[in-house]
Design a protein around this motif. Structure first.
Motif, PDB file in Angstrom:
ATOM      1  N   THR A 213       0.662  -1.013   0.043  1.00 12.55           N
ATOM      2  CA  THR A 213      -0.230   0.280   0.029  1.00 12.55           C
ATOM      3  C   THR A 213       0.570   0.660   0.190  1.00 12.55           C
ATOM      4  O   THR A 213       2.287   1.433   0.050  1.00 12.55           O
ATOM      5  N   ALA A 214       0.399   2.513  -0.440  1.00 10.76           N
ATOM      6  CA  ALA A 214       1.302   3.543  -0.050  1.00 10.76           C
ATOM      7  C   ALA A 214       0.891   4.104   0.793  1.00 10.76           C
ATOM      8  O   ALA A 214      -0.578   4.877   1.430  1.00 10.76           O
ATOM      9  N   ARG A 215       1.638   5.066   1.631  1.00 11.66           N
ATOM     10  CA  ARG A 215       1.637   4.748   3.275  1.00 11.66           C
ATOM     11  C   ARG A 215       2.583   6.077   3.177  1.00 11.66           C
ATOM     12  O   ARG A 215       2.713   7.028   2.221  1.00 11.66           O
ATOM     13  N   MET A 216       1.322   7.142   3.951  1.00  7.73           N
ATOM     14  CA  MET A 216       1.586   8.605   4.768  1.00  7.73           C
ATOM     15  C   MET A 216       2.926   8.198   5.117  1.00  7.73           C
ATOM     16  O   MET A 216       3.004   7.485   6.108  1.00  7.73           O
ATOM     17  N   PRO A 217       3.935   9.801   5.544  1.00  2.38           N
ATOM     18  CA  PRO A 217       5.032   9.923   6.069  1.00  2.38           C
ATOM     19  C   PRO A 217       4.280   8.637   7.865  1.00  2.38           C
ATOM     20  O   PRO A 217       4.916   8.670   8.458  1.00  2.38           O
ATOM     21  N   ASP A 218       3.210   9.070   8.435  1.00  2.00           N
ATOM     22  CA  ASP A 218       2.717   9.242   9.478  1.00  2.00           C
ATOM     23  C   ASP A 218       2.364   7.408   9.432  1.00  2.00           C
ATOM     24  O   ASP A 218       1.833   6.900  10.880  1.00  2.00           O
ATOM     25  N   GLY A 219       1.969   7.260   8.795  1.00  2.00           N
ATOM     26  CA  GLY A 219       2.340   5.519   8.359  1.00  2.00           C
ATOM     27  C   GLY A 219       0.970   5.172   8.034  1.00  2.00           C
ATOM     28  O   GLY A 219       0.380   3.920   7.900  1.00  2.00           O
ATOM     29  N   SER A 220      -0.089   6.541   8.143  1.00  2.00           N
ATOM     30  CA  SER A 220      -1.441   5.682   7.608  1.00  2.00           C
ATOM     31  C   SER A 220      -1.760   6.120   5.898  1.00  2.00           C
ATOM     32  O   SER A 220      -0.473   6.436   5.309  1.00  2.00           O
ATOM     33  N   LEU A 221      -2.832   5.510   5.662  1.00  2.00           N
ATOM     34  CA  LEU A 221      -2.628   5.234   3.738  1.00  2.00           C
ATOM     35  C   LEU A 221      -3.396   6.693   3.012  1.00  2.00           C
ATOM     36  O   LEU A 221      -3.944   6.980   3.504  1.00  2.00           O
ATOM     37  N   ALA A 222      -2.404   6.613   1.735  1.00  2.00           N
ATOM     38  CA  ALA A 222      -2.623   7.373   1.257  1.00  2.00           C
ATOM     39  C   ALA A 222      -3.978   7.726   0.443  1.00  2.00           C
ATOM     40  O   ALA A 222      -4.514   6.453   0.726  1.00  2.00           O
ATOM     41  N   ALA A 223      -4.366   8.012  -0.043  1.00  2.00           N
ATOM     42  CA  ALA A 223      -6.152   8.533  -0.635  1.00  2.00           C
ATOM     43  C   ALA A 223      -6.080   8.053  -1.551  1.00  2.00           C
ATOM     44  O   ALA A 223      -6.863   7.187  -1.913  1.00  2.00           O
ATOM     45  N   ARG A 224      -5.102   7.805  -3.026  1.00  2.00           N
ATOM     46  CA  ARG A 224      -4.764   6.979  -3.489  1.00  2.00           C
ATOM     47  C   ARG A 224      -4.122   6.171  -4.138  1.00  2.00           C
ATOM     48  O   ARG A 224      -3.306   5.379  -2.985  1.00  2.00           O
TER      49      ARG A 224
END
Ligand code: AOF
Ligand code: ZN
Length: 349
Positions: A213-224
């Motif tokens: 999955t694509a994750r944001m720097p804070d570990g949450s999932l990216a929108a796409r």
């Protein structure tokens, strides 16, 4: 006295348009990620736009709306030739004429026959038009995969891997996490959100249980999220993380690279993430358009190589690529390489 934009002004403005396009990469697919900047008559930036998701406005329209009346007599700087057709949205060429811009600079000609011709329409309306400024950077950036798709009818395929100086992606005991540092890994996630699909082999799913999955720097999932694709005839464990609902997943029960490409034919930007068997098969089939090699300054001396059998028996058959760029990312090196020439899969020798 009215401000006159120098070539350096236009080049600097094109760099802003190219950067704006980057934020549309992936989100605009299957449309190209285009960036546009409107300069007012005094040379200041009056509007910046990028292609919106399909059905939404093109880059020029977003920038023109932001500029409002300041576009009159001004200059439009766009990464792709403004479209000339009534597609899901109206022609950008006409919108630029209606807004009263005096000059249009675009980087890359639109190769899509349905949309091309904007430059001629603008010129016929008395607008000064140039093409080509910044075309190399624009076509290497957010437009790369889309231009490849237009030219070949197939998705653009990047093979990305991380390895030590001795080309290994796992240690003798099979451990493979954290070959490269956090900065390089962050870069991979940033890129994943802009891709259409991430492809791995069944061996990698069984051995590493990646989430893909694509994750944001804070570990949450990216929108796409890219489509997750698993290739191979082996079963994958029902508990595999790629089978969760964070993103769609496709298991293609084949070893045939051409079958994989045919199945993904509607996509534009595809990333092969390993392991060695899958990477070797794509290289053997001459199906890799670009390599992104993250090289860590470390030695393992034993352990699995990043790539397995690539159909090479002798040095003359080596799969060769051309260096496009070399970047340092934290302690690691990112080598970006492109295929030497030719359209790739199906090439006539
Ligand atoms: C532009 N600016 O920002 C983009 C362009 O179906 P449509 O109407 O969205 O048109 C898609 C075609 O328009 C696409 O294939 C390409 O030729 C062009 N894309 N043109 O002037 C933009 N995204
Ligand atoms: Zn358009």
């Amino acid at each position: 006295m009215a401000h006159t934009n120098s070539r350096a002004d236009i080049e600097a403005t094109m760099a802003i348009a190219i950067e704006a396009a980057e934020s549309a990469r992936g989100f605009s697919t299957p449309n190209p990620a285009v960036g546009a900047v409107i300069l007012a008559t005094d040379g200041t930036i009056a509007g910046v736009g990028m292609t919106q998701p399909p059905g939404g406005p093109h880059a020029e329209i977003v920038a023109l709306r932001q500029a409002g009346a300041a576009a009159r007599g001004g200059t439009a700087v766009v990464t792709l030739e403004p479209c000339n057709h009534q597609g899901r949205t109206g022609p950008c060429s006409q919108a630029l004429i209606d807004a009263g811009v005096s000059t249009v600079h675009y980087a890359v000609d639109d190769p899509n026959p349905a949309a091309a011709g904007g430059a001629a329409t603008l010129q016929a309306a008395g607008i000064r038009v140039t093409g080509g400024i910044g075309s190399e950077a624009a076509s290497r950036g957010a437009l790369r995969a889309w231009l490849h798709k237009q030219r070949t009818g197939r998705p653009h395929i990047t093979w990305k891997y991380a390895a030590t100086l001795d080309g290994r992606s796992a240690a003798a005991d099979g451990t493979s996490q954290w070959i490269t540092g956090p900065a390089a890994r962050g870069r991979v996630h940033e890129d994943r959100a802009k891709l259409d699909a991430v492809v791995v082999g069944t061996g990698t799913v069984v051995a590493d249980d990646p989430w893909l999955t694509a994750r944001m720097p804070d570990g949450s999932l990216a929108a796409r999220q890219p489509l997750r694709v698993v290739v191979g005839t082996r079963d994958i464990p029902a508990s595999s993380r790629i089978l969760d609902d964070a993103a769609p997943t496709l298991h293609l029960r084949t070893r045939d690279v051409h079958e994989v490409i045919d199945t993904l034919t509607d996509l534009t930007d595809v990333l092969i993430e390993g392991g060695p068997t899958l990477a070797g098969a794509f290289l053997a089939a001459d199906a890799v358009d670009r390599i992104q090699a993250f090289v860590a300054p470390a030695i393992l001396g034993a352990g699995a190589a990043a790539v397995g059998d690539a159909g090479v028996q002798t040095i003359a058959e080596a799969r060769r690529f051309s260096r496009e760029s070399v970047e340092t990312i934290g302690p690691d090196i990112l080598l970006s390489l492109i295929r030497d020439s030719g359209p790739g899969v199906g090439r006539q020798e």
